[in-house]
Motif scaffolding. Structure first.
Motif, PDB file in Angstrom:
ATOM      1  N   VAL A 140     -36.159 -66.443 -14.757  1.00  0.00           N
ATOM      2  CA  VAL A 140     -35.958 -65.423 -13.728  1.00  0.00           C
ATOM      3  C   VAL A 140     -34.890 -65.873 -12.742  1.00  0.00           C
ATOM      4  O   VAL A 140     -33.985 -65.114 -12.380  1.00  0.00           O
ATOM      5  CB  VAL A 140     -37.279 -65.096 -13.007  1.00  0.00           C
ATOM      6  N   GLY A 141     -34.970 -67.123 -12.299  1.00  0.00           N
ATOM      7  CA  GLY A 141     -33.975 -67.637 -11.374  1.00  0.00           C
ATOM      8  C   GLY A 141     -32.573 -67.586 -11.943  1.00  0.00           C
ATOM      9  O   GLY A 141     -31.610 -67.232 -11.243  1.00  0.00           O
ATOM     10  N   SER A 142     -32.431 -67.903 -13.227  1.00  0.00           N
ATOM     11  CA  SER A 142     -31.120 -67.847 -13.885  1.00  0.00           C
ATOM     12  C   SER A 142     -30.574 -66.426 -13.875  1.00  0.00           C
ATOM     13  O   SER A 142     -29.378 -66.206 -13.648  1.00  0.00           O
ATOM     14  CB  SER A 142     -31.231 -68.341 -15.332  1.00  0.00           C
ATOM     15  N   SER A 143     -31.450 -65.458 -14.116  1.00  0.00           N
ATOM     16  CA  SER A 143     -31.010 -64.069 -14.121  1.00  0.00           C
ATOM     17  C   SER A 143     -30.644 -63.589 -12.723  1.00  0.00           C
ATOM     18  O   SER A 143     -29.698 -62.817 -12.547  1.00  0.00           O
ATOM     19  CB  SER A 143     -32.100 -63.169 -14.724  1.00  0.00           C
ATOM     20  N   ILE A 144     -31.386 -64.040 -11.702  1.00  0.00           N
ATOM     21  CA  ILE A 144     -31.032 -63.686 -10.328  1.00  0.00           C
ATOM     22  C   ILE A 144     -29.634 -64.197 -10.000  1.00  0.00           C
ATOM     23  O   ILE A 144     -28.817 -63.491  -9.409  1.00  0.00           O
ATOM     24  CB  ILE A 144     -32.064 -64.241  -9.326  1.00  0.00           C
ATOM     25  N   VAL A 145     -29.343 -65.445 -10.390  1.00  0.00           N
ATOM     26  CA  VAL A 145     -28.012 -66.008 -10.161  1.00  0.00           C
ATOM     27  C   VAL A 145     -26.951 -65.158 -10.856  1.00  0.00           C
ATOM     28  O   VAL A 145     -25.909 -64.831 -10.273  1.00  0.00           O
ATOM     29  CB  VAL A 145     -27.946 -67.471 -10.656  1.00  0.00           C
ATOM     30  N   GLN A 146     -27.213 -64.781 -12.099  1.00  0.00           N
ATOM     31  CA  GLN A 146     -26.241 -63.992 -12.859  1.00  0.00           C
ATOM     32  C   GLN A 146     -25.991 -62.632 -12.202  1.00  0.00           C
ATOM     33  O   GLN A 146     -24.838 -62.192 -12.074  1.00  0.00           O
ATOM     34  CB  GLN A 146     -26.737 -63.822 -14.297  1.00  0.00           C
ATOM     35  N   PHE A 147     -27.050 -61.962 -11.753  1.00  0.00           N
ATOM     36  CA  PHE A 147     -26.892 -60.663 -11.093  1.00  0.00           C
ATOM     37  C   PHE A 147     -26.159 -60.806  -9.768  1.00  0.00           C
ATOM     38  O   PHE A 147     -25.287 -59.986  -9.436  1.00  0.00           O
ATOM     39  CB  PHE A 147     -28.247 -60.002 -10.857  1.00  0.00           C
ATOM     40  N   ALA A 148     -26.518 -61.819  -8.994  1.00  0.00           N
ATOM     41  CA  ALA A 148     -25.877 -62.014  -7.694  1.00  0.00           C
ATOM     42  C   ALA A 148     -24.395 -62.306  -7.859  1.00  0.00           C
ATOM     43  O   ALA A 148     -23.563 -61.786  -7.099  1.00  0.00           O
ATOM     44  CB  ALA A 148     -26.567 -63.141  -6.933  1.00  0.00           C
ATOM     45  N   ALA A 149     -24.062 -63.112  -8.859  1.00  0.00           N
ATOM     46  CA  ALA A 149     -22.654 -63.412  -9.119  1.00  0.00           C
ATOM     47  C   ALA A 149     -21.908 -62.151  -9.543  1.00  0.00           C
ATOM     48  O   ALA A 149     -20.783 -61.893  -9.099  1.00  0.00           O
ATOM     49  CB  ALA A 149     -22.536 -64.493 -10.191  1.00  0.00           C
ATOM     50  N   ALA A 150     -22.545 -61.338 -10.396  1.00  0.00           N
ATOM     51  CA  ALA A 150     -21.913 -60.095 -10.844  1.00  0.00           C
ATOM     52  C   ALA A 150     -21.702 -59.131  -9.684  1.00  0.00           C
ATOM     53  O   ALA A 150     -20.739 -58.358  -9.669  1.00  0.00           O
ATOM     54  CB  ALA A 150     -22.765 -59.437 -11.922  1.00  0.00           C
ATOM     55  N   VAL A 198     -35.603 -79.002  -9.503  1.00  0.00           N
ATOM     56  CA  VAL A 198     -35.815 -80.451  -9.644  1.00  0.00           C
ATOM     57  C   VAL A 198     -35.173 -80.985 -10.915  1.00  0.00           C
ATOM     58  O   VAL A 198     -35.232 -82.183 -11.183  1.00  0.00           O
ATOM     59  CB  VAL A 198     -37.324 -80.795  -9.655  1.00  0.00           C
ATOM     60  N   ASN A 199     -34.574 -80.102 -11.701  1.00  0.00           N
ATOM     61  CA  ASN A 199     -34.057 -80.451 -13.018  1.00  0.00           C
ATOM     62  C   ASN A 199     -32.539 -80.290 -13.027  1.00  0.00           C
ATOM     63  O   ASN A 199     -32.023 -79.180 -12.887  1.00  0.00           O
ATOM     64  CB  ASN A 199     -34.714 -79.548 -14.074  1.00  0.00           C
ATOM     65  N   ASP A 200     -31.817 -81.398 -13.203  1.00  0.00           N
ATOM     66  CA  ASP A 200     -30.354 -81.354 -13.181  1.00  0.00           C
ATOM     67  C   ASP A 200     -29.782 -80.518 -14.316  1.00  0.00           C
ATOM     68  O   ASP A 200     -28.736 -79.880 -14.158  1.00  0.00           O
ATOM     69  CB  ASP A 200     -29.775 -82.775 -13.252  1.00  0.00           C
ATOM     70  N   GLU A 201     -30.459 -80.525 -15.468  1.00  0.00           N
ATOM     71  CA  GLU A 201     -29.971 -79.740 -16.602  1.00  0.00           C
ATOM     72  C   GLU A 201     -30.023 -78.250 -16.282  1.00  0.00           C
ATOM     73  O   GLU A 201     -29.091 -77.500 -16.591  1.00  0.00           O
ATOM     74  CB  GLU A 201     -30.793 -80.056 -17.851  1.00  0.00           C
ATOM     75  N   LYS A 202     -31.108 -77.813 -15.639  1.00  0.00           N
ATOM     76  CA  LYS A 202     -31.225 -76.411 -15.252  1.00  0.00           C
ATOM     77  C   LYS A 202     -30.187 -76.051 -14.187  1.00  0.00           C
ATOM     78  O   LYS A 202     -29.604 -74.961 -14.208  1.00  0.00           O
ATOM     79  CB  LYS A 202     -32.636 -76.120 -14.731  1.00  0.00           C
ATOM     80  N   LEU A 203     -29.946 -76.960 -13.270  1.00  0.00           N
ATOM     81  CA  LEU A 203     -28.949 -76.708 -12.230  1.00  0.00           C
ATOM     82  C   LEU A 203     -27.547 -76.606 -12.825  1.00  0.00           C
ATOM     83  O   LEU A 203     -26.747 -75.768 -12.403  1.00  0.00           O
ATOM     84  CB  LEU A 203     -29.011 -77.804 -11.172  1.00  0.00           C
ATOM     85  N   LYS A 204     -27.265 -77.432 -13.787  1.00  0.00           N
ATOM     86  CA  LYS A 204     -25.960 -77.355 -14.459  1.00  0.00           C
ATOM     87  C   LYS A 204     -25.811 -76.009 -15.168  1.00  0.00           C
ATOM     88  O   LYS A 204     -24.730 -75.387 -15.146  1.00  0.00           O
ATOM     89  CB  LYS A 204     -25.821 -78.495 -15.465  1.00  0.00           C
ATOM     90  N   VAL A 238     -34.751 -74.816 -20.654  1.00  0.00           N
ATOM     91  CA  VAL A 238     -33.720 -74.430 -19.697  1.00  0.00           C
ATOM     92  C   VAL A 238     -33.409 -72.951 -19.921  1.00  0.00           C
ATOM     93  O   VAL A 238     -33.203 -72.518 -21.060  1.00  0.00           O
ATOM     94  CB  VAL A 238     -32.451 -75.278 -19.890  1.00  0.00           C
ATOM     95  N   GLY A 239     -33.368 -72.164 -18.849  1.00  0.00           N
ATOM     96  CA  GLY A 239     -33.116 -70.735 -19.027  1.00  0.00           C
ATOM     97  C   GLY A 239     -34.303 -70.056 -19.682  1.00  0.00           C
ATOM     98  O   GLY A 239     -35.420 -70.126 -19.190  1.00  0.00           O
TER      99      GLY A 239
END
Length: 366
Positions: free
Chosen positions: A195-205, A216-222, A357-358
């Motif tokens: 859900v967080g990944s999708s929020i980022v994608q929508f906000a960027a769009a 807390v996860n660097d892989e997810k943040l990347k 991730v994602g």
């Protein structure tokens, strides 16, 4: 057909052969192409959310219409469709005023009793034992869905990939809409999962000026940085409040999305708000969870707290599909793992360990 069945006595899924369901009036039978692996199912598996058992979970579904019931005229056999996890009845007091995300029949019948809106499930074992349905019960080769919740997928759009529109993207879009974002806003997204990944994608769009992802996860943040996050913070190694203040000229963010469902991350969301800011709580917490609020700051600094469960199916699912068709939203970029139905239990255990991730999807045999 084969289905992943939850017995209710532990967080495990077992593949069983059960009778193929039949659609009734106003319903369709869907040959499932893919079903998303969602944290909300995991809450049920871990008995953190009350739900009847035995049951078939899975509420993030796409597929091909196999059969239609009486009175269905919006789709035909052979159509490729995607469904939302909130299945609007269309005639309760909330649906008729456009608030399908609050559909009374969905909550009263499906979420409480695991049935469709006539009070009966469409699933059972060979011996006749009823199987509750979490939404449409999509962790199976076939599922029954109200026709009002079936949306045609445009040609050229991958059918398996759009399965995650039904919850992950649908929930994220509802959160973004509830936040009433403006282009100059500074936002934070706490928890960079599906859900967080999708929020980022929508906000960027949408052209949001600053998107700070926290996890807390660097892989997810990347991964979310690649989707449009302008800054990332690992909360296990960094003072989140201090870092957000530093990134926002000492002020804080206009909107903080809490996408985990945890009292500590809720507290963080409130602490990093600028004056007049909005906290949008999206994550599903275990039943009975509570969070603390500094009431004086809430009043004096004119803060807002918005609860957001999902979007509005009949308005927002077609909009989501248009965004995917136009390349504005790319669900395939969020999907990082694919499992077979036989691997459904493995998929949810990986989700419980925080390894996905994602988003992950369960792909059914063609």
């Amino acid at each position: 057909m084969k289905a992943a069945v939850w017995a209710g006595d532990g967080p495990d899924l077992t593949i069983e052969d059960i009778p193929r369901p039949e659609p009734r009036r106003g319903e369709i039978l869907l040959k499932v192409t893919a079903c998303g692996v969602c944290h909300t199912d995991l809450h049920v598996l871990k008995s953190e959310v009350k739900f009847p058992a035995p049951a078939v979970l899975g509420h993030e579904v796409s597929g091909v219409v196999e059969q239609i019931g009486d009175g269905v005229d919006n789709v035909a056999v052979g159509d490729r469709v995607v469904c939302s996890f909130i299945m609007p009845c269309g005639d309760c007091r909330h649906c008729v005023r456009g608030l399908e995300d609050l559909c009374e029949k969905f909550f009263a019948h499906n979420r409480l009793n695991g049935t469709l809106y006539d009070g009966e499930t469409r699933l059972a074992r060979e011996d006749g034992t009823s199987l509750a349905m979490y939404s449409m019960g999509g962790l199976a080769e076939f599922c029954v869905v109200p026709a009002s919740d079936a949306f045609k997928v445009p040609d050229g759009v991958g059918l398996g990939e759009v399965s995650i529109l039904g919850c992950s993207s649908f929930t994220a879009l509802g959160a973004v809409n509830n936040a009433e974002l403006e282009l100059g806003d500074r936002i934070a997204v706490i928890a960079a999962g599906g859900v967080g990944s999708s929020i980022v994608q929508f906000a960027a769009a949408a052209g949001v000026a600053q998107i700070i992802a926290i996890d807390v996860n660097d892989e997810k943040l990347k991964a979310v940085a690649a989707l449009g996050a302008t800054h990332t913070i690992n909360s296990s190694t960094t003072d989140v409040v201090a870092e957000v203040r530093a990134l926002t000229d000492g002020h804080g963010v206009d909107v903080a999305f809490e996408a985990l469902g945890n009292k500590h991350t809720f507290a963080t969301a409130m602490e990093i708000l600028d004056d007049g800011g909005r906290a949008v709580v999206v994550g599903i917490a275990p039943a009975g969870s509570s969070g603390e609020i500094d009431l004086a700051r809430l009043v004096r600094r004119k803060l807002e707290i918005h609860g957001s469960y999902g979007a509005k199916a009949r308005r927002d699912m077609p909009a989501l599909l248009r965004m995917v068709s136009g390349g504005i939203v790319e669900p395939e970029r969020v999907i990082t793992r694919r499992y077979t139905l036989e691997q459904a239990d493995e998929a949810y255990k990986a989700l419980a360990r925080g390894e996905i991730v994602g988003r992950a999807i369960i792909e059914m045999p063609s």
